[in-house]
Scaffold this motif. Structure first.
Motif, PDB file in Angstrom:
ATOM      1  N   SER A 132       0.824  -1.213   0.000  1.00 25.12           N
ATOM      2  CA  SER A 132       0.000   0.000   0.000  1.00 25.12           C
ATOM      3  C   SER A 132       0.854   1.258   0.000  1.00 25.12           C
ATOM      4  CB  SER A 132      -0.928   0.006   1.212  1.00 25.12           C
ATOM      5  OG  SER A 132      -1.829  -1.070   1.148  1.00 25.12           O
ATOM      6  N   CYS A 181      -1.287   4.584  -1.528  1.00 27.05           N
ATOM      7  CA  CYS A 181      -2.736   4.570  -1.309  1.00 27.05           C
ATOM      8  C   CYS A 181      -3.035   4.735   0.178  1.00 27.05           C
ATOM      9  CB  CYS A 181      -3.326   3.266  -1.850  1.00 27.05           C
ATOM     10  SG  CYS A 181      -5.096   3.104  -1.549  1.00 27.05           S
ATOM     11  N   CYS A 241      -5.777   2.423   1.473  1.00 30.24           N
ATOM     12  CA  CYS A 241      -5.299   1.037   1.585  1.00 30.24           C
ATOM     13  C   CYS A 241      -4.436   0.865   2.831  1.00 30.24           C
ATOM     14  CB  CYS A 241      -4.485   0.650   0.349  1.00 30.24           C
ATOM     15  SG  CYS A 241      -5.368   0.795  -1.208  1.00 30.24           S
ATOM     16  N   HIS A 301      -5.257  -1.803   5.788  1.00 26.84           N
ATOM     17  CA  HIS A 301      -4.351  -2.916   6.048  1.00 26.84           C
ATOM     18  C   HIS A 301      -3.678  -2.822   7.416  1.00 26.84           C
ATOM     19  CE1 HIS A 301      -5.271  -4.703   2.293  1.00 26.84           C
ATOM     20  NE2 HIS A 301      -4.833  -3.660   1.597  1.00 26.84           N
TER      21      HIS A 301
END
Length: 109
Positions: free
Chosen positions: A52, A57, A60, A64
């Motif tokens: 990520s 991102c 993301c 995560h």
């Protein structure tokens, strides 16, 4: 202002509403990868943190980091996963560690 993970959830709802077929196919694809994986959920999440950051991102990263914590990763493991991405991507990727630290602080401090 919404948090990155909340923005991602909103996006998923929008995708599911507009193109349910595509969104469900994508979910099925990722579920199949996870289901057959020899890599435990915690380590998958840590790898995805690094990916990520390399993908730049923020949504993301937030998701995560939360998943890694849910699967038993420690704050130090989460930070180290992010730093591995920085080692590969250099200082531009280091700027995305901000999101790792922000999310980890909410979860662990």
């Amino acid at each position: 202002m919404k948090e990155p993970a909340e923005k991602a959830t909103d996006l998923f709802r929008q995708m599911n509403k507009n193109r349910r077929d595509v969104f469900k196919a994508y979910q099925g694809f990722t579920a199949t990868i996870k289901k057959g994986s020899a890599i435990e959920d915690k380590y998958q999440s840590l790898i995805l943190i690094a990916c990520s950051i390399l993908s730049q991102c923020d949504m993301c990263i937030s998701l995560h980091v939360q998943n890694a914590a849910t699967h038993g990763a420690t704050k130090d493991e989460i930070i180290d996963a992010g730093l591995l991405a920085v080692a590969m991507g250099g200082s531009p990727k280091m700027m995305y560690m901000r999101y790792v630290y922000e999310e980890a602080e909410k979860l662990f401090d």
